[in-house]
Design a protein around this motif. Sequence first.
Motif, PDB file in Angstrom:
ATOM      1  N   VAL A 190     -66.586 -81.815  50.167  1.00 24.51           N
ATOM      2  CA  VAL A 190     -66.555 -80.479  50.790  1.00 24.51           C
ATOM      3  C   VAL A 190     -67.651 -79.756  49.903  1.00 24.51           C
ATOM      4  N   PRO A 191     -68.730 -78.892  50.769  1.00 19.26           N
ATOM      5  CA  PRO A 191     -69.437 -77.970  49.926  1.00 19.26           C
ATOM      6  C   PRO A 191     -69.065 -76.849  49.208  1.00 19.26           C
ATOM      7  N   ALA A 192     -69.489 -76.404  48.097  1.00 23.63           N
ATOM      8  CA  ALA A 192     -69.274 -75.040  47.590  1.00 23.63           C
ATOM      9  C   ALA A 192     -68.731 -74.126  48.436  1.00 23.63           C
ATOM     10  N   GLY A 193     -67.790 -73.333  48.295  1.00 27.24           N
ATOM     11  CA  GLY A 193     -67.421 -72.084  49.122  1.00 27.24           C
ATOM     12  C   GLY A 193     -66.782 -72.447  50.259  1.00 27.24           C
ATOM     13  N   SER A 194     -66.203 -73.668  50.498  1.00 26.95           N
ATOM     14  CA  SER A 194     -65.785 -73.930  51.871  1.00 26.95           C
ATOM     15  C   SER A 194     -64.307 -73.818  51.942  1.00 26.95           C
ATOM     16  N   LYS A 195     -63.899 -73.809  53.368  1.00 30.66           N
ATOM     17  CA  LYS A 195     -62.191 -73.568  53.723  1.00 30.66           C
ATOM     18  C   LYS A 195     -62.126 -74.878  54.456  1.00 30.66           C
ATOM     19  N   VAL A 196     -60.962 -75.681  54.270  1.00 29.24           N
ATOM     20  CA  VAL A 196     -60.648 -76.878  54.835  1.00 29.24           C
ATOM     21  C   VAL A 196     -59.145 -76.530  55.345  1.00 29.24           C
ATOM     22  N   LEU A 197     -58.692 -76.249  56.607  1.00 24.31           N
ATOM     23  CA  LEU A 197     -57.462 -75.913  56.865  1.00 24.31           C
ATOM     24  C   LEU A 197     -57.053 -77.007  57.795  1.00 24.31           C
ATOM     25  N   ALA A 198     -55.683 -77.263  57.678  1.00 25.67           N
ATOM     26  CA  ALA A 198     -54.996 -78.208  58.490  1.00 25.67           C
ATOM     27  C   ALA A 198     -54.610 -77.302  59.961  1.00 25.67           C
ATOM     28  N   PRO A 199     -54.641 -78.528  60.847  1.00 24.11           N
ATOM     29  CA  PRO A 199     -54.373 -77.841  62.190  1.00 24.11           C
ATOM     30  C   PRO A 199     -53.221 -77.069  62.338  1.00 24.11           C
ATOM     31  N   GLY A 254     -66.593 -78.903  46.312  1.00 19.95           N
ATOM     32  CA  GLY A 254     -67.555 -77.920  45.560  1.00 19.95           C
ATOM     33  C   GLY A 254     -66.589 -76.769  45.022  1.00 19.95           C
ATOM     34  N   ASP A 255     -67.370 -75.994  44.196  1.00 19.13           N
ATOM     35  CA  ASP A 255     -66.885 -74.770  43.490  1.00 19.13           C
ATOM     36  C   ASP A 255     -66.268 -73.650  44.532  1.00 19.13           C
ATOM     37  N   ASP A 256     -65.238 -72.972  44.336  1.00 16.03           N
ATOM     38  CA  ASP A 256     -64.917 -71.897  45.030  1.00 16.03           C
ATOM     39  C   ASP A 256     -64.559 -72.092  46.444  1.00 16.03           C
ATOM     40  N   SER A 257     -63.778 -73.428  46.595  1.00 17.41           N
ATOM     41  CA  SER A 257     -63.378 -74.063  47.743  1.00 17.41           C
ATOM     42  C   SER A 257     -61.778 -74.079  48.024  1.00 17.41           C
ATOM     43  N   LEU A 258     -61.279 -73.609  49.084  1.00 19.15           N
ATOM     44  CA  LEU A 258     -59.919 -73.603  49.469  1.00 19.15           C
ATOM     45  C   LEU A 258     -59.539 -74.863  50.272  1.00 19.15           C
ATOM     46  N   ILE A 259     -58.620 -75.613  50.042  1.00 17.26           N
ATOM     47  CA  ILE A 259     -58.076 -76.613  50.948  1.00 17.26           C
ATOM     48  C   ILE A 259     -56.832 -76.250  51.151  1.00 17.26           C
ATOM     49  N   GLY A 260     -56.482 -75.908  52.482  1.00 20.13           N
ATOM     50  CA  GLY A 260     -55.338 -75.189  52.921  1.00 20.13           C
ATOM     51  C   GLY A 260     -54.058 -76.271  52.834  1.00 20.13           C
ATOM     52  N   ALA A 261     -52.819 -75.636  53.001  1.00 17.77           N
ATOM     53  CA  ALA A 261     -51.671 -76.481  53.120  1.00 17.77           C
ATOM     54  C   ALA A 261     -51.580 -77.424  54.108  1.00 17.77           C
ATOM     55  N   GLN A 262     -51.288 -78.598  53.667  1.00 22.24           N
ATOM     56  CA  GLN A 262     -51.314 -80.115  54.473  1.00 22.24           C
ATOM     57  C   GLN A 262     -52.435 -80.461  54.995  1.00 22.24           C
ATOM     58  N   ALA A 282     -53.968 -76.385  48.187  1.00 25.57           N
ATOM     59  CA  ALA A 282     -52.724 -75.604  48.537  1.00 25.57           C
ATOM     60  C   ALA A 282     -51.721 -76.781  48.784  1.00 25.57           C
ATOM     61  N   ALA A 283     -50.481 -76.280  49.041  1.00 23.98           N
ATOM     62  CA  ALA A 283     -49.107 -76.983  49.015  1.00 23.98           C
ATOM     63  C   ALA A 283     -49.383 -78.254  50.052  1.00 23.98           C
ATOM     64  N   ARG A 284     -49.077 -79.472  49.533  1.00 23.73           N
ATOM     65  CA  ARG A 284     -48.933 -80.773  50.289  1.00 23.73           C
ATOM     66  C   ARG A 284     -50.447 -81.201  50.795  1.00 23.73           C
ATOM     67  N   ALA A 285     -51.575 -80.572  50.261  1.00 24.43           N
ATOM     68  CA  ALA A 285     -52.817 -81.133  50.734  1.00 24.43           C
ATOM     69  C   ALA A 285     -52.957 -82.438  49.972  1.00 24.43           C
ATOM     70  N   THR A 286     -54.032 -83.359  50.770  1.00 23.40           N
ATOM     71  CA  THR A 286     -54.297 -84.633  50.186  1.00 23.40           C
ATOM     72  C   THR A 286     -55.680 -84.713  50.079  1.00 23.40           C
ATOM     73  N   VAL A 287     -56.136 -85.133  48.921  1.00 23.85           N
ATOM     74  CA  VAL A 287     -57.495 -85.512  48.556  1.00 23.85           C
ATOM     75  C   VAL A 287     -57.632 -87.041  48.412  1.00 23.85           C
ATOM     76  N   LEU A 288     -58.674 -87.387  48.978  1.00 26.18           N
ATOM     77  CA  LEU A 288     -58.801 -88.962  49.047  1.00 26.18           C
ATOM     78  C   LEU A 288     -59.953 -89.575  48.180  1.00 26.18           C
ATOM     79  N   ARG A 289     -60.006 -90.654  47.927  1.00 18.39           N
ATOM     80  CA  ARG A 289     -60.859 -91.451  47.127  1.00 18.39           C
ATOM     81  C   ARG A 289     -62.484 -91.097  47.522  1.00 18.39           C
TER      82      ARG A 289
END
Length: 184
Positions: free
Chosen positions: A153-162, A138-146, A126-133
């Motif tokens: 990150v394992p498949a099916g995960s959600k990583v959300l900013a505070p 994994g498949d079917d994952s959501l990386i939230g805004a910022q 999602a918007a303004r997220a950062t993925v580092l080296r």
Amino acid sequence: MTGRDARKINESGRTGYLAVQGTILQRWWCPPKIRTAILRAFGARIEENVLIRHGVTIHWPWKLHIKKNSWVGVGTWILNLEPVTIGENTCLSQDTFVCTGSHQFDHPNFEFDNGAIVIGDRCWIAARATVLRGVEIGDDSLIGAQALVAKSVPAGSKVLAPLGEVSGRSGAHSTGRIAPRPHI
């Protein structure tokens, strides 16, 4: 393109790419089909039905593989000193930052500490997220805004900013009412 092929790209090819990127690829008026054709001409592996919006910065196209039906949003920066793979049906939203490069802070020469990035199928960065080296998402994952992703990150995960937390009230709001707006 293999690593050996990438090494064959001479300095004039790199300079040519940087000139084309700044004058054509990033411009709003450049049609997406022309954008992908130019990136392919410089070695990017871009499969069918990929949309790369304007304002996108791709450091080295010969180190990029985008699988079919994926989308790269306005203002995204892919700093791919090492290979980056983006899976099928995946969306990188506006202003995302995908960075394969880093340094060894404690090394006397500040040596590089780079790592490839793999983003799976059916992911949304999602918007303004950062993925580092060195990260694999994994498949079917959501990386939230910022959100900041520094580990795989394992498949099916959600990583959300505070989310911002309300930590108290100022004196003007201590009664639970909004203070009246002063007349100017």
